[in-house]
Design a protein around this motif. Structure first.
Motif, PDB file in Angstrom:
ATOM      1  N   ALA A  67       0.937  -1.262   0.164  1.00 24.12           N
ATOM      2  CA  ALA A  67       0.056  -0.108   0.040  1.00 24.12           C
ATOM      3  C   ALA A  67       0.889   1.157   0.100  1.00 24.12           C
ATOM      4  N   ASN A  68       0.259   2.371  -0.380  1.00 18.30           N
ATOM      5  CA  ASN A  68       1.019   3.693  -0.256  1.00 18.30           C
ATOM      6  C   ASN A  68       0.394   4.214   0.743  1.00 18.30           C
ATOM      7  N   MET A  69       1.574   5.236   1.494  1.00 16.04           N
ATOM      8  CA  MET A  69       0.732   5.998   2.610  1.00 16.04           C
ATOM      9  C   MET A  69       1.618   7.388   2.442  1.00 16.04           C
ATOM     10  N   ARG A  70       0.846   8.471   2.550  1.00 19.77           N
ATOM     11  CA  ARG A  70       1.500   9.624   2.881  1.00 19.77           C
ATOM     12  C   ARG A  70       2.270  10.031   4.274  1.00 19.77           C
ATOM     13  N   GLY A  71       3.361  10.604   4.214  1.00 21.85           N
ATOM     14  CA  GLY A  71       4.163  10.837   5.307  1.00 21.85           C
ATOM     15  C   GLY A  71       5.285  11.500   5.269  1.00 21.85           C
ATOM     16  N   ASN A  72       5.877  12.174   6.466  1.00 22.09           N
ATOM     17  CA  ASN A  72       7.061  13.070   6.436  1.00 22.09           C
ATOM     18  C   ASN A  72       8.378  12.238   6.315  1.00 22.09           C
ATOM     19  N   SER A  73       8.083  11.004   6.686  1.00 27.51           N
ATOM     20  CA  SER A  73       9.436  10.147   7.008  1.00 27.51           C
ATOM     21  C   SER A  73       8.888   8.608   6.897  1.00 27.51           C
ATOM     22  N   ALA A  74       9.946   7.634   6.632  1.00 31.46           N
ATOM     23  CA  ALA A  74       9.748   6.492   6.845  1.00 31.46           C
ATOM     24  C   ALA A  74       9.369   6.077   8.313  1.00 31.46           C
ATOM     25  N   VAL A  84       5.942   6.754   9.060  1.00 32.08           N
ATOM     26  CA  VAL A  84       4.900   5.924   8.706  1.00 32.08           C
ATOM     27  C   VAL A  84       4.963   4.260   9.337  1.00 32.08           C
ATOM     28  N   ALA A  85       6.177   4.052   9.758  1.00 33.54           N
ATOM     29  CA  ALA A  85       6.264   2.878  10.498  1.00 33.54           C
ATOM     30  C   ALA A  85       5.539   2.905  11.904  1.00 33.54           C
ATOM     31  N   GLU A  86       5.631   3.881  12.465  1.00 37.02           N
ATOM     32  CA  GLU A  86       4.912   4.282  13.705  1.00 37.02           C
ATOM     33  C   GLU A  86       3.402   4.162  13.555  1.00 37.02           C
ATOM     34  N   ARG A  87       2.876   4.534  12.604  1.00 34.18           N
ATOM     35  CA  ARG A  87       1.449   4.411  12.337  1.00 34.18           C
ATOM     36  C   ARG A  87       0.978   3.003  11.997  1.00 34.18           C
ATOM     37  N   ILE A 132       9.435  -0.479   4.528  1.00 44.34           N
ATOM     38  CA  ILE A 132       8.728   0.875   4.091  1.00 44.34           C
ATOM     39  C   ILE A 132       9.856   1.491   3.242  1.00 44.34           C
ATOM     40  N   SER A 133       9.502   2.195   2.232  1.00 46.93           N
ATOM     41  CA  SER A 133      10.319   2.921   0.921  1.00 46.93           C
ATOM     42  C   SER A 133       9.893   3.949   0.477  1.00 46.93           C
ATOM     43  N   PRO A 134      10.476   4.869   0.238  1.00 45.18           N
ATOM     44  CA  PRO A 134       9.966   5.985  -0.305  1.00 45.18           C
ATOM     45  C   PRO A 134       9.492   6.025  -2.042  1.00 45.18           C
ATOM     46  N   VAL A 135       8.353   6.554  -2.127  1.00 44.64           N
ATOM     47  CA  VAL A 135       7.760   6.449  -3.390  1.00 44.64           C
ATOM     48  C   VAL A 135       8.303   8.110  -4.120  1.00 44.64           C
ATOM     49  N   PHE A 136       9.060   7.845  -4.960  1.00 44.27           N
ATOM     50  CA  PHE A 136       9.362   9.006  -5.669  1.00 44.27           C
ATOM     51  C   PHE A 136       8.677   9.663  -6.938  1.00 44.27           C
ATOM     52  N   CYS A 137       8.309  10.865  -7.010  1.00 45.68           N
ATOM     53  CA  CYS A 137       7.583  11.331  -8.005  1.00 45.68           C
ATOM     54  C   CYS A 137       8.200  12.855  -8.570  1.00 45.68           C
ATOM     55  N   LYS A 138       7.818  13.230  -9.610  1.00 42.94           N
ATOM     56  CA  LYS A 138       8.484  14.609 -10.043  1.00 42.94           C
ATOM     57  C   LYS A 138       7.340  15.848 -10.012  1.00 42.94           C
ATOM     58  N   ARG A 139       7.692  16.796  -9.145  1.00 37.42           N
ATOM     59  CA  ARG A 139       6.591  17.620  -8.961  1.00 37.42           C
ATOM     60  C   ARG A 139       7.258  19.077  -9.171  1.00 37.42           C
ATOM     61  N   ASP A 140       6.838  19.945 -10.042  1.00 37.70           N
ATOM     62  CA  ASP A 140       7.340  21.359 -10.397  1.00 37.70           C
ATOM     63  C   ASP A 140       8.871  21.268 -10.651  1.00 37.70           C
ATOM     64  N   GLY A 141       8.936  20.378 -11.326  1.00 34.02           N
ATOM     65  CA  GLY A 141      10.354  20.291 -11.592  1.00 34.02           C
ATOM     66  C   GLY A 141      11.566  19.586 -10.902  1.00 34.02           C
ATOM     67  N   ARG A 142      10.939  19.046  -9.701  1.00 28.95           N
ATOM     68  CA  ARG A 142      11.914  18.396  -9.097  1.00 28.95           C
ATOM     69  C   ARG A 142      11.352  17.121  -8.154  1.00 28.95           C
ATOM     70  N   TYR A 183       4.948   6.925   0.864  1.00 33.09           N
ATOM     71  CA  TYR A 183       5.811   5.816   1.147  1.00 33.09           C
ATOM     72  C   TYR A 183       5.095   4.530   0.917  1.00 33.09           C
ATOM     73  N   ALA A 184       5.904   3.479   0.236  1.00 35.01           N
ATOM     74  CA  ALA A 184       5.140   2.323   0.050  1.00 35.01           C
ATOM     75  C   ALA A 184       5.550   1.209   1.190  1.00 35.01           C
ATOM     76  N   LEU A 185       4.801   0.567   1.723  1.00 35.63           N
ATOM     77  CA  LEU A 185       4.848  -0.582   2.785  1.00 35.63           C
ATOM     78  C   LEU A 185       4.540  -1.468   2.099  1.00 35.63           C
TER      79      LEU A 185
END
Length: 392
Positions: free
Chosen positions: A297-304, A307-310, A325-335, A341-343
């Protein structure tokens, strides 16, 4: 040792017994009966066996040749990527291409155990009841895997529901019945002429006579040939349909399919230990994965860590050792950013829906579910136990 008596009875025209059902309910069955006392159980492997390893290079695995056990065994091996290939269906020998130098021999389950003892087979898959009955405690037989998860049944003592047994509910009550004397012992029909007498002796039932019967054992009490039976029971339906019942303390053995080996072969024959290790690894990995699912599943969070705590706050989401748990990278506004995070967790089937609900409750989305095929441990616990038993 007392001498063995053998008596043959065929199709009695009338059987009058205090334990019989009414004549209208009797069943006509042909029996061949051999009688022996509990003090001198029949020994089926009492011949002299040369236990030296035979001179051959190939490793031999014995599999059941027919019936439900044969089908389920082939299905299990196939699920472990060990498909058995039989070039000529009229022959009793086959191969498993994934394991070189391994011959598969189709045999009757009883013969598998006997040939393991004699050294003609190195490994075998049979029911635990057959191992104990025909192996008779032979120290050369060693269980490699004692729970292959099919062929479940129990070897049990059953008595009639009627007559003098109507109020009998336990083995203790059966043993205390005043009817059993040296002149009139409890008569038990069974095909398990080693385990049956051994069980009775261990439980203090002295006045017992066993008989072996070629036919439907469930009919023996109704015909007056036996007072009770010792037989394999799965659902218990056949016993009920024949007015028989199991009693407390009467289960002799809980059985299922097992992988058994010759200790002699494991130690002395080249290649047997390595092949056993591979088979055990595959079996363990598949059986451990049975009924398990991977949930992603994907889950929004500030850090792994956040997310793990939740995730770990929910009892059904801990997985085998914890969530991955690993970050899901995407490109927004050129960065490139990692807002999600994917768990990944492993969940048993019975807890699957509850786990999905808990994931949603803590912000999980895009939940994916897929069945697991194998779970390989760092090292198989049964392998360590086997080496210990072999003194290696």
């Amino acid at each position: 040792m007392p001498a063995m008596r053998t008596v043959f009875l065929q199709s009695p025209s009338v059987s009058v017994s205090p334990f019989s059902t009414p004549a209208s309910n009797r069943v006509s069955v042909k029996f061949s009966v051999s009688c022996f006392s509990v003090a001198s159980p029949v020994t089926l492997l009492n011949e002299t066996v040369d236990k030296r390893p035979s001179e051959r290079a190939e490793v031999r695995l014995g599999l059941p040749s027919k019936g439900r056990m044969a089908t389920d065994t082939l299905d299990l091996l196939k699920d472990c990527q060990l498909s058995v290939r039989q070039i000529n269906p009229r022959q009793y020998v086959a191969e498993i291409p994934q394991i070189p130098n391994l011959e598969v021999w189709y045999q009757r389950p009883t013969d598998i155990v006997k040939k393991l003892v004699s050294g003609d087979l190195d490994l075998g898959i049979v029911g635990l009841d057959i191992v104990n009955e025909y192996g008779q405690g032979d120290e050369d037989l060693i269980l490699v895997h004692e729970a292959l998860d099919y062929g479940d049944c129990r070897l049990s003592l059953a008595v009639p529901k009627y007559g003098i047994f109507e109020s009998i509910t336990s083995l203790k009550e059966l043993a205390q019945m005043p009817q059993w004397t040296s002149e009139r012992p409890l008569r038990v029909a069974t095909g398990f002429t080693y385990l049956g007498p051994k069980f009775m002796k261990e439980n203090g039932l002295k006045h017992v006579v066993f008989s072996t019967a070629d036919g439907a054992l469930e009919a023996a009490p109704a015909m007056g040939i036996a007072d009770a039976i010792v037989d394999l029971v799965s659902s218990g339906t056949t016993l009920k349909e024949n007015n028989l019942k199991e009693i407390d303390g009467g289960v002799i053995l809980e059985s299922q399919a097992v992988l058994v080996a010759s200790k002699r072969s494991l130690i002395q024959r080249k290649g047997v230990l390595d092949i056993t290790h591979e088979m055990l690894e595959r079996l363990e990995a598949h059986l451990r994965a049975a009924g398990q699912f991977t949930v992603t599943a994907n889950m929004r969070g500030n850090s792994a860590e956040e997310v793990a705590e939740r995730v770990l706050s929910q009892p059904s989401l801990s997985g085998l050792q914890g969530p991955t748990i690993s970050p899901v990278f995407c490109k927004r506004d050129g960065r490139v950013a990692a807002d999600y995070y994917a768990l990944v967790i492993c969940v048993p089937k019975k807890a699957l829906y509850k786990s999905v609900q808990q994931l949603r409750a803590i912000g999980g989305s895009g939940v994916l579910v897929s069945p697991l095929t194998y779970i390989f441990d760092e090292e198989t616990p049964r392998w360590r136990q086997l080496l210990s038993n072999l003194g290696l």
